[in-house]
Each structure stands twice: as C-alpha cells, then as structure tokens.
Design a protein around this motif. Structure first.
Motif, mmCIF file in Angstrom:
data_model
loop_
_atom_site.group_PDB
_atom_site.id
_atom_site.type_symbol
_atom_site.label_atom_id
_atom_site.label_comp_id
_atom_site.label_asym_id
_atom_site.label_seq_id
_atom_site.Cartn_x
_atom_site.Cartn_y
_atom_site.Cartn_z
ATOM 1 N N ARG A 10 -76.078 -104.253 55.552
ATOM 2 C CA ARG A 10 -76.198 -102.802 55.736
ATOM 3 C C ARG A 10 -75.800 -102.062 54.454
ATOM 4 O O ARG A 10 -76.434 -101.097 54.045
ATOM 5 N N TYR A 63 -62.756 -103.582 55.683
ATOM 6 C CA TYR A 63 -63.326 -104.929 55.589
ATOM 7 C C TYR A 63 -62.219 -105.921 55.227
ATOM 8 O O TYR A 63 -61.704 -105.922 54.113
ATOM 9 N N LYS A 81 -72.856 -106.727 58.093
ATOM 10 C CA LYS A 81 -72.286 -105.512 57.514
ATOM 11 C C LYS A 81 -72.632 -105.412 56.021
ATOM 12 O O LYS A 81 -73.027 -104.355 55.526
ATOM 13 N N GLU A 97 -66.237 -98.371 56.640
ATOM 14 C CA GLU A 97 -66.430 -99.788 56.976
ATOM 15 C C GLU A 97 -65.937 -100.699 55.862
ATOM 16 O O GLU A 97 -65.306 -101.727 56.109
#
Length: 321
Positions: free
Chosen positions: A89, A53, A86, A49
């Motif tokens: 997280r 990004y 995000k 992820e």
C-alpha cells in the motif's frame, strides 16, 4: 518588484494563508487542488501506519532458528503477510503521490506566468506542493529508522522463493506477485524512497517538457526554498509560528525543494550560480535543536547529487560535515 521584495511578499502571504492557515483554491486551481487533496487525505493515514509499524522480527528469528518447526514457520508467515500487504500500500501510494506532484508542477510552471507569479496567484497549490514535501521527508525519516521494513520484506521474498523450489504456491503471492515484489524491492532498497520517487518524477517532468524552459521549474523550487528560509530566519515571521510543528514543516519543505532543485538543475543547488542561498539554508537548520534537524541535514548530505562536485565551496561542505 525585484526578487527579494517578491519573496518577502510571498513569505508574508504564506504566513497569513499558506502555512498558518488553509489557503483556499481559486476556481482555476480547483480541478488540480481536488485531485491532489484526495492524495494528501490518504497521506495522514500512511504516516500513522508507518509510525506504528513494529515488524515481525521475533517471529522471523524463531522461524529461522527452528527451520524444521512447521508451526513456527507458519506463525512467521502469518505475521509477515499482513505487513507486506501494508508495504505494498505504501509503495502504491508513492505512485499516486508522483502523479499528484506532476499535476502541481504542470500548474505551477505553465505559461504565460513566471514561477514567482504562479506562487503569488496559486497559494493553495503551492501549499499542497509544500504538504507533499512535508509528507515525503516525514515518511523517509520514519523509514530510515525502521530496519524491520526491509527485514520483513526480505524474509517474505526468501520464503516465496523457497516454496517455489518446492512447487508450493502460497496464497499471498496473489497479492504481491513477482513483478510487484521486484518493484517494491527497488523502492525499499533506497534510503529515502519517497524522496527518490519525487526526484525522479521532477527530473522526468523536465525532460518530457522540452518546450518548457528548465528555469521555470528550478525558479519555482528556488523561490519556495527562499520563502521557507526567509520565514525561518526572520524574527518578525518566526515569532508568528504557533508551535514547533510549523517550524518543522517549513524546514522539511525547504530541504525537499533544495533536493529536487539539485536533481533537476544542471549544476545543482550548491554551485555559486545557484539561486538558492545554501549557506543561509544550512545555517537556519543548524540553529535548531540537533535532534529535530539531523535527519534533514543527512538528507542534504546523502540524497543530493552535486554536494561533492568541484563547484561546491569548501565552506558549504564544512557546514555539512
């Protein structure tokens, strides 16, 4: 068996089990191994992820340049909100990683065994410790080269503040409240946030376990650094590496444990009395292509505590210039 022979023995075992293959946990290791394994499974997704990004730079620029265009303001806000979720997280994952590291430190330093014995007996946990450090340095390398992270979060916080002044409550505040935003802000303000989290966690572990000699923790870290260095500099071991990823894994782990050692040990990793051969470790890094190790050398330059102490030799400082 003296320390040098033991390190060579562990290096050989790591080649056969811990690095090139998956070391299987013994019954005694299973509980901690399962806990840490669940965290490490998530780590791969976090890195993927972060790697993808891209940020909301374009939308934010347009919104700032056209402050009265409500459509552009909404477009920027809608682009930033999922990105902030995000980032939240990632931050929450750092807390789980911190707990996993603590469990491993407890397992690898607990009496009655010495750190060297722990690393020989508990290969599976030592491998997980290495994987945490590999993830940590990988995450921080990606974060350092992505200014969009802090730009997005700054825009998010400014927008929240502006709307509060106008008595407008935004939906996303339910997801990232003010307290969480403050903690995330401190986390992302660090150049190497994951490494900072682990350094703090290791220091806290040592200070809270006053009955545990500090040497039990620092010896565990110095032995891991030594094992990695021996594997990287010894042709007999190095020729068994099947790809550059394994080399990079070893280098990241070596740098990670050096930094943790430097934060925990009273005089650090660079002093003459240090159990880590810093000249050897830096030399091993400098023998690799500069594009693959510059981030690791920078981590030693900028995230250690004792590099600029008077006790650090001019030779070591010169090597890191």
């Amino acid at each position: 068996m003296d320390r040098t022979l033991k390190v060579a023995s562990i290096s050989d075992q790591c080649q056969k089990q811990g690095v090139l293959f998956d070391a299987q946990p013994t019954e005694a290791e299973t509980a901690v191994w399962n806990q840490v394994s669940a965290v490490l499974e998530e780590a791969h997704g976090i890195l993927a992820e972060l790697q993808s990004y891209n940020g909301a730079g374009q939308e934010i620029r347009e919104a700032i340049q056209n402050p009265n265009d409500l459509q552009l303001q909404e477009k920027a806000w809608n682009a930033v909100c999922p990105l902030v979720a995000k980032l939240k997280r990632f931050y929450e994952f750092s807390l789980r990683l911190e707990n996993a590291l603590r469990s491993l430190l407890e397992a690898l330093t607990s009496p009655p065994y010495a750190p060297m014995q722990h690393l020989e007996r508990e290969q599976a946990l030592a491998k997980q410790f290495a994987e945490i450090l590999h993830f940590t340095l990988s995450f921080d390398e990606l974060k350092m080269t992505n200014p969009a992270i802090q730009n997005d979060f700054s825009y998010y916080r400014r927008t929240i503040s502006r709307n509060r002044l106008n008595n407008q409550q935004l939906e996303a505040e339910n997801e990232v409240n003010n307290e969480m935003a403050n903690r995330m802000s401190l986390f992302y303000a660090e150049a190497t946030p994951m490494l900072k989290t682990l350094s703090n966690a290791t220091t806290k572990f040592v200070s809270e376990n006053k009955t545990l000699p500090i040497e039990d923790t620092t010896d565990c870290l110095s032995t891991m650094a030594c094992v990695c260095r021996v594997m990287l500099e010894t042709p007999e071991y190095r020729c068994r590496f099947t790809n550059t990823d394994t080399m990079l894994f070893c280098m990241r782990v070596m740098v990670g444990v050096i930094i943790l050692y430097d934060h925990v040990h009273p005089v650090g990793a660079f002093a003459k009395t240090s159990k880590i051969d810093m000249k050897g470790c830096i030399k091993v890094l400098k023998e690799q292509p500069s594009n693959s190790v510059e981030g690791l050398l920078n981590a030693l330059r900028y995230t250690t505590r004792h590099l600029n102490d008077d006790s650090t030799s001019k030779q070591i400082r010169a090597l890191l210039q």
